[in-house]
Design an enzyme around this catalytic site. Structure first.
Site, PDB file in Angstrom:
ATOM      1  N   GLY A 190       0.851  -1.178   0.000  1.00 56.00           N
ATOM      2  CA  GLY A 190       0.000   0.000   0.000  1.00 56.00           C
ATOM      3  C   GLY A 190       0.887   1.228   0.000  1.00 56.00           C
ATOM      4  N   GLU A 191       0.376   2.337   0.420  1.00 56.37           N
ATOM      5  CA  GLU A 191       1.158   3.564   0.517  1.00 56.37           C
ATOM      6  C   GLU A 191       1.651   3.667   1.951  1.00 56.37           C
ATOM      7  OE1 GLU A 191       3.226   6.725  -0.041  1.00 56.37           O
ATOM      8  OE2 GLU A 191       1.695   6.877   1.508  1.00 56.37           O
ATOM      9  N   SER A 192       2.977   3.575   2.127  1.00 55.67           N
ATOM     10  CA  SER A 192       3.526   3.435   3.473  1.00 55.67           C
ATOM     11  C   SER A 192       3.229   4.646   4.353  1.00 55.67           C
ATOM     12  CB  SER A 192       5.042   3.200   3.406  1.00 55.67           C
ATOM     13  OG  SER A 192       5.696   4.266   2.746  1.00 55.67           O
ATOM     14  N   CYS A 235       6.059  -5.505   0.552  1.00 59.08           N
ATOM     15  CA  CYS A 235       6.226  -4.161  -0.008  1.00 59.08           C
ATOM     16  C   CYS A 235       6.200  -3.106   1.102  1.00 59.08           C
ATOM     17  CB  CYS A 235       5.161  -3.896  -1.077  1.00 59.08           C
ATOM     18  SG  CYS A 235       5.526  -2.492  -2.142  1.00 59.08           S
ATOM     19  N   ARG A 250      12.738   3.369   0.425  1.00 59.99           N
ATOM     20  CA  ARG A 250      11.457   3.513  -0.283  1.00 59.99           C
ATOM     21  C   ARG A 250      11.708   3.700  -1.775  1.00 59.99           C
ATOM     22  NH1 ARG A 250       8.903   7.804   0.281  1.00 59.99           N
ATOM     23  NH2 ARG A 250       6.745   7.102   0.363  1.00 59.99           N
ATOM     24  N   ILE A 306       5.726  -3.288  -7.392  1.00 63.63           N
ATOM     25  CA  ILE A 306       4.936  -2.068  -7.577  1.00 63.63           C
ATOM     26  C   ILE A 306       5.491  -0.989  -6.639  1.00 63.63           C
ATOM     27  CG2 ILE A 306       2.637  -1.039  -7.492  1.00 63.63           C
ATOM     28  CD1 ILE A 306       1.484  -3.856  -7.862  1.00 63.63           C
ATOM     29  N   ARG A 307       6.141   0.007  -7.206  1.00 57.48           N
ATOM     30  CA  ARG A 307       6.810   1.033  -6.392  1.00 57.48           C
ATOM     31  C   ARG A 307       7.572   0.370  -5.250  1.00 57.48           C
ATOM     32  NH1 ARG A 307       3.203   5.895  -4.358  1.00 57.48           N
ATOM     33  NH2 ARG A 307       5.247   6.492  -3.550  1.00 57.48           N
ATOM     34  N   HIS A 355       5.118  -8.648  -4.430  1.00 57.38           N
ATOM     35  CA  HIS A 355       3.746  -9.019  -4.066  1.00 57.38           C
ATOM     36  C   HIS A 355       3.428 -10.461  -4.495  1.00 57.38           C
ATOM     37  CE1 HIS A 355       2.245  -4.937  -3.006  1.00 57.38           C
ATOM     38  NE2 HIS A 355       3.167  -4.546  -3.862  1.00 57.38           N
ATOM     39  N   GLU A 413       1.083 -12.242  -3.469  1.00 54.75           N
ATOM     40  CA  GLU A 413      -0.375 -12.401  -3.497  1.00 54.75           C
ATOM     41  C   GLU A 413      -0.982 -12.042  -4.847  1.00 54.75           C
ATOM     42  OE1 GLU A 413       0.190  -8.071  -2.427  1.00 54.75           O
ATOM     43  OE2 GLU A 413       1.237  -9.972  -2.110  1.00 54.75           O
TER      44      GLU A 413
END
Length: 274
Positions: A100-102, A135, A165, A211-212, A248, A250
């Site tokens: 997600g967005e940390s 992530c 990051r 992803i990022r 990821h 998943e």
């Protein structure tokens, strides 16, 4: 077996920022009921393994799908809890912190009294809990973090690595790649067929979605084991009961990472006599 579920979609807009989360996971044909944010695979024999998935943002529903899938395929009794409150941690044997967005995750954890509760749960030597961060989950678990936003962010810590990051670039630089597995228990099972644009996998390889993605820049303690690499990059590590991946699992059709996570929980419970 027909899918049976009492789940319904609910709004959780009161958790400091608006969340609209659906409680109806696709359960791959297994009969299940949901009650109080829990997904229970039925029927199962033996004592269930209780796994929580932090359901704030990111691909938490995909983690729930994978856990349900391996529960069905391997006849492992797994109770999955959608964790959104600190008081849900105490009964868990394992916890997944999804991507997600940390920074957003940090804001939520700080404002909802999660930060200290998570630290206590992870550091409790008497508890058989295993935690896995994917992530952004890795960013939260790392002891040392570079490239923080101004003002910093919450880090739960416990994992003796230096993390950065957005090591692989921003959203537009996201990519998929073959990953080399370095830990034999991860490749005991035959790898699944990857997407057509990924080369066929050897038994010691898996398909990775980045992803990022953060990076593991440095391992700061010999107790940290490298689980997987992508080229020269370390992309998965484990330190005792803490597992972290920069990618990821998943989001692929490979269940081996989730099976490894569940096996780690079972082994730790056995060692603790629980």
């Amino acid at each position: 077996m027909q899918l049976s579920s009492t789940c319904a979609c609910k709004s959780h807009a009161q958790l400091d920022f608006q969340l609209l989360i659906c409680h109806l996971p696709v359960l791959y044909g297994i009969s299940a009921v949901c009650d109080g944010g829990q997904t229970r695979s039925q029927p199962m024999e033996g004592k269930a393994i209780s796994v929580g998935v932090l359901c704030i943002q990111g691909a938490f529903i995909e983690h729930i799908h994978k856990l349900t899938e391996i529960s069905k395929q391997n006849e492992i009794p797994i109770t999955v809890t959608e964790v959104r409150r600190p008081d849900q941690l105490s009964s868990l044997d394992g916890l997944i912190i999804p991507g997600g967005e940390s920074t957003t995750l940090s804001v939520f954890l700080k404002k909802n009294d999660f930060e200290e509760c998570l630290k206590s749960w992870i550091c409790n030597e008497q508890h058989p809990g295993v935690v896995w961060g994917t992530c952004a989950g890795l960013i939260l678990l790392a002891d040392e973090l570079t490239g923080q936003k101004k003002g910093g962010q919450v880090t739960i810590g416990g994992l003796k690595v230096q993390c950065s990051r957005n090591t692989f670039g921003r959203q537009m630089d996201s990519f998929e790649s073959t990953i080399k597995l370095k830990h034999p228990p991860l490749y005991e099972a035959t790898p699944p067929t990857p997407p057509s644009y990924i080369q066929p996998l050897n038994e010691d390889e898996c398909h990775g979605v980045f992803i990022r993605a953060p990076g593991i820049l440095k391992i700061n303690d010999p107790s940290v084991t490298v689980l997987a690499t992508q080229g020269e990059n370390v992309v998965a590590v484990q330190q005792d009961h803490i597992i972290a991946t920069t990618f990821h699992p998943e989001l692929t059709n490979d269940t081996r990472w989730h099976m490894y996570f569940v096996n780690q929980i079972a082994q730790r419970k056995e060692r603790k006599g629980q």
